[in-house]
Design a protein around this motif. Structure first.
Motif, PDB file in Angstrom:
ATOM      1  N   THR A 128       3.020  -0.050  -5.900  1.00 28.63           N
ATOM      2  CA  THR A 128       1.600  -0.345  -5.998  1.00 28.63           C
ATOM      3  C   THR A 128       1.218  -1.002  -7.316  1.00 28.63           C
ATOM      4  OG1 THR A 128       1.165   1.883  -6.830  1.00 28.63           O
ATOM      5  CG2 THR A 128       0.966   1.531  -4.452  1.00 28.63           C
ATOM      6  N   HIS A 147       3.100   2.031   3.302  1.00 29.97           N
ATOM      7  CA  HIS A 147       2.393   0.874   2.749  1.00 29.97           C
ATOM      8  C   HIS A 147       1.859  -0.039   3.856  1.00 29.97           C
ATOM      9  CE1 HIS A 147       3.425   1.796  -1.401  1.00 29.97           C
ATOM     10  NE2 HIS A 147       4.572   2.220  -0.907  1.00 29.97           N
ATOM     11  N   ARG A 176      -0.848  -3.180  -2.613  1.00 32.53           N
ATOM     12  CA  ARG A 176      -0.968  -1.798  -2.148  1.00 32.53           C
ATOM     13  C   ARG A 176      -0.403  -1.617  -0.738  1.00 32.53           C
ATOM     14  NH1 ARG A 176      -4.156   1.608  -4.880  1.00 32.53           N
ATOM     15  NH2 ARG A 176      -4.603   2.776  -2.982  1.00 32.53           N
ATOM     16  N   ARG A 177      -0.633  -2.613   0.120  1.00 31.77           N
ATOM     17  CA  ARG A 177      -0.245  -2.481   1.519  1.00 31.77           C
ATOM     18  C   ARG A 177       0.302  -3.793   2.054  1.00 31.77           C
ATOM     19  NH1 ARG A 177      -1.960   1.903   3.979  1.00 31.77           N
ATOM     20  NH2 ARG A 177      -2.005   1.023   6.061  1.00 31.77           N
TER      21      ARG A 177
END
Length: 196
Positions: A6, A50, A177-178
């Protein structure tokens, strides 16, 4: 897809994968399989933590998001349109060191997708060239250890086989983040991509 960190800068996670914001991957989403593996992946697959849903990776890593311009998108659209949709079945588990996965059968059409992308962009070998010709796979767990993997395999066995149909390849991007679906390229060219 491998685990993503992240932090905003390029990092190397515990599996040795550098994943920075803007990293992309080409993958086949498998919504038919997701309900069968979702609870296990949520606990033991780092990609699921994620945002990655059940998928088979076609190519990771691909070009940085900033380098996926209109000509690259057009090339991807043409490349995947040349491949027809196909059925795939997941009837058994197998293992790489530290990884439990479902085996897609047949795997030749998935291998053909990867081969086509690598022929177009030879500077982007699968997994950076670390594993050579890695078998197509749907990761269920890359954490938890052997005892957990054995328990997962025993749980999944009576719920297999699961049949799916591969209709498109997704370009997913890591935003820091994802992993998020960005563009979709239909096989056979039957529907438009989304995203911008």
């Amino acid at each position: 897809m491998p685990r993503a960190r992240t932090e905003p800068a390029a990092d190397t996670d515990t599996e040795g994968w550098p994943t920075a914001p803007g990293t992309t991957a080409l993958s086949v989403s498998l919504p038919e399989v997701d309900p069968v593996v979702r609870s296990w992946r949520a606990r033991y697959d780092t990609a699921a933590a994620h945002g990655g849903t059940a998928h088979v990776t076609v190519l990771y890593p691909f070009r940085h998001r900033d380098r996926v311009d209109a000509p690259v998108r057009a090339a991807l659209r043409r490349l995947f349109a040349a491949h027809e949709p196909f059925p795939v079945t997941f009837a058994r588990c197998a293992r790489f060191p530290g990884v439990l996965y479902l085996v897609p059968e047949p795997d030749d059409p998935l291998r053909a997708l990867t081969k086509a992308v690598v022929e177009e962009w030879p500077d982007h070998p699968p997994y950076g060239g670390l594993f050579g010709d890695l078998d197509p796979h749907l990761t269920v767990a890359n954490g938890g250890g052997e005892a957990v993997h054995a328990a997962i395999e025993a749980d999944l066995a009576p719920r297999l086989p699961v049949a799916a149909r591969v209709r498109a390849v997704d370009l997913v991007a890591y935003d820091g983040r994802r992993w998020r679906e960005w563009l979709r390229f239909p096989l056979g060219g039957r529907e438009p991509d989304h995203g911008g």
